[in-house]
Design a protein around this motif. Structure first.
Motif, PDB file in Angstrom:
ATOM      1  N   GLN A 169       1.215   4.278  -2.874  1.00 34.19           N
ATOM      2  CA  GLN A 169       1.029   5.698  -2.571  1.00 34.19           C
ATOM      3  C   GLN A 169       2.207   6.550  -3.027  1.00 34.19           C
ATOM      4  O   GLN A 169       2.048   7.745  -3.292  1.00 34.19           O
ATOM      5  N   GLU A 170       3.386   5.935  -3.120  1.00 24.12           N
ATOM      6  CA  GLU A 170       4.590   6.674  -3.497  1.00 24.12           C
ATOM      7  C   GLU A 170       4.930   6.540  -4.977  1.00 24.12           C
ATOM      8  O   GLU A 170       5.923   7.097  -5.444  1.00 24.12           O
ATOM      9  N   ILE A 204      -3.325  10.838  -4.319  1.00 21.63           N
ATOM     10  CA  ILE A 204      -3.170   9.395  -4.406  1.00 21.63           C
ATOM     11  C   ILE A 204      -3.823   8.680  -3.232  1.00 21.63           C
ATOM     12  O   ILE A 204      -4.302   7.554  -3.350  1.00 21.63           O
ATOM     13  N   ASP A 205      -3.874   9.349  -2.066  1.00 25.25           N
ATOM     14  CA  ASP A 205      -4.497   8.725  -0.889  1.00 25.25           C
ATOM     15  C   ASP A 205      -5.986   8.491  -1.106  1.00 25.25           C
ATOM     16  O   ASP A 205      -6.566   7.570  -0.520  1.00 25.25           O
ATOM     17  N   HIS A 237       0.838  -1.206   0.000  1.00 24.13           N
ATOM     18  CA  HIS A 237       0.000   0.000   0.000  1.00 24.13           C
ATOM     19  C   HIS A 237       0.869   1.251   0.000  1.00 24.13           C
ATOM     20  O   HIS A 237       0.622   2.208  -0.750  1.00 24.13           O
ATOM     21  N   ARG A 238       1.912   1.256   0.812  1.00 22.87           N
ATOM     22  CA  ARG A 238       2.806   2.411   0.883  1.00 22.87           C
ATOM     23  C   ARG A 238       3.528   2.623  -0.453  1.00 22.87           C
ATOM     24  O   ARG A 238       3.667   3.756  -0.924  1.00 22.87           O
ATOM     25  N   ARG A 280      -6.627   2.885  -1.580  1.00 24.50           N
ATOM     26  CA  ARG A 280      -7.113   2.745  -0.202  1.00 24.50           C
ATOM     27  C   ARG A 280      -6.842   1.339   0.336  1.00 24.50           C
ATOM     28  O   ARG A 280      -6.621   0.403  -0.431  1.00 24.50           O
TER      29      ARG A 280
END
Length: 462
Positions: A39-40, A72-73, A35-36, A77
């Protein structure tokens, strides 16, 4: 078209539900780290594009602009299932997620990483509005984002892939005039193609007109579908169920019967629908009619935008014998294919428009609660999207199953979509929560219908 059809009760987004098995040695932080990383990751077109006029969905001059405040957040999700994390819990969550509308003030897509599945698995649900891509294009794009080996841990996410060139990409307001000129030129070319194929379209229409008068014609013209429980007004909430079949089983039936893989799938769904509707006391005397989207791209086209034609075919729900049901479906689809054999892409679009034009009465009648009065063109949508044949991986996690989640609408409360992957046909059943109760029963009956069809074909070939 898909923006014009968007409403609180009829949401024009499609989705895919992917099941992944954690790679060997994966720690408890695997999903959090995935997930991280998402997001990056950078976001490329078209995934960073939104409508220039999101509050005016009926605008005839729609065009896409880059979202300078892309968040992006919002789009990526993370969720978790309630214990015990089984298929039912996942189905409930996907039904809820698919019931929620797209936010058109942002790029029209969402990705949900879902953890808590039993057996060391997690799921990914990706929702995309149909105005951005069609099902064929969506599958191609998502396939490009997955690795073919578990050792490839650096493959870009689907929204980070550089777009393949498709001509003009400028998105400022000054490009609108250029876009209108380009559209006018494309329309002229389309009209030219249609004119060149006038003879083929005319012949096809004449065959349809004759089939209206022939009591036992295998072709299905418009306004020939019976009234059914699927043809009323739909609400905003959805139900979702799945089934999976080995492709070898379907191919064996197709080979023995002389039909196609699609013919066998239609017969299986027809058998499941017959049992389901009998249980509900809602089985019509005449066969249900399926609306079948048809990919009209040339072979080798990698996709992009929306390129979809359509045809109609009987589901054989009025026939109790599975073998006879398959014969009737093969006869109809053979004639339907012959209708389009000599047509250009432009002609196919024109013919599809003619074929489906009467469905406007069906939709309008359903919206105002007059579905029992207005004639029906079809009863449900049945679609088949070719998927990847080889096993795919995401950061070493094996993609086990890949189920499509499509669109029910007013006058068409049930949608059945198939997606092939790694030797299996994965089926997603999506229905209006109010109009199509006990949807999982239909999935169960469909599995039994395949067994019955295999037995019937085996007897014919002995």
């Amino acid at each position: 078209m898909f923006l014009y059809l968007e409403s609180a009760d009829t949401k024009m987004h499609v989705a895919g539900l992917k099941y992944f098995t954690l790679p060997d040695g994966a720690g408890p932080e695997f999903v959090r780290e995935l997930h991280r990383e998402m997001q990056e990751s950078p976001v490329e077109a078209p995934w960073n594009r939104k409508l220039a006029t999101p509050r005016l969905l009926l605008n005839p001059l729609h065009y896409w602009v880059t979202d300078d405040k892309f968040d992006i957040d919002y789009h990526v999700r993370r969720s978790a299932l309630a214990t015990p994390g089984d298929e039912r819990e996942l189905g409930v969550l996907v039904s809820r997620l698919h019931s929620n509308p797209i936010d058109f003030s942002r790029p029209p897509w969402e990705l949900h990483i879902i953890e808590g599945l039993s057996g060391g698995r997690f799921a990914v649900y990706i929702k995309i509005h149909h105005s951005l891509v069609d099902g064929y294009t969506g599958v191609k794009l998502l396939q490009r984002a997955l690795a073919t080996t578990p050792d490839d841990r650096t493959h870009p996410m689907f929204f980070s892939l550089k777009p393949r060139s498709r001509g003009r990409t400028s998105d400022d307001r000054s490009s609108l005039v250029g876009g209108l000129v380009s559209t006018a030129w494309d329309a002229t070319a389309l009209a030219g193609g249609t004119v060149r194929s006038t003879a083929a379209v005319t012949k096809a229409v004449l065959r349809l007109q004759l089939s209206r008068r022939a009591e036992h014609s295998a072709l299905v013209p418009g306004l020939r579908a019976p009234k059914s429980m699927f043809n009323g007004r739909t609400g905003r909430n959805r139900r979702f169920a799945t089934a999976q079949f080995e492709l070898d089983r379907l191919k064996a039936v197709a080979s023995a019967s002389g039909g196609s893989l699609n013919d066998v799938a239609m017969a299986v769904f027809g058998g499941g629908l017959r049992t389901y509707l009998e249980e509900m006391g809602e089985l019509p005397k005449r066969s249900l009619v399926g609306f079948l989207p048809v990919n009209i791209r040339p072979k080798g086209d990698e996709g992009g935008g929306v390129r979809v034609g359509a045809t109609l075919a009987p589901m054989g729900t009025h026939i109790a014998d599975p073998g006879e049901r398959l014969k009737a479906i093969i006869a109809s689809t053979t004639q339907a294919k012959a209708q389009m054999n000599d047509m250009t892409q432009a002609a196919m679009l024109a013919y599809s428009g003619y074929l489906l034009a009467p469905s406007a009465l069906q939709t309008a009648g359903a919206m105002v609660g007059a579905s029992g009065i207005t004639p029906a063109t079809f009863n449900l949508c049945v679609s088949n999207v070719p998927g990847p044949k080889q096993t795919l991986y995401l950061r070493g996690a094996r993609l086990e199953n890949y189920f499509p989640v499509s669109i029910p609408a007013h006058g068409m409360a049930l949608n059945i979509t198939c997606l092939s992957y790694d030797g299996a046909m994965n089926v997603g059943f999506v229905g209006c929560r109010d109009a199509v109760p006990h949807l999982q029963r239909l999935a169960v009956h469909t599995s039994k219908a395949l067994e019955d069809l295999e037995d019937a074909v085996a007897k014919l070939t002995v």
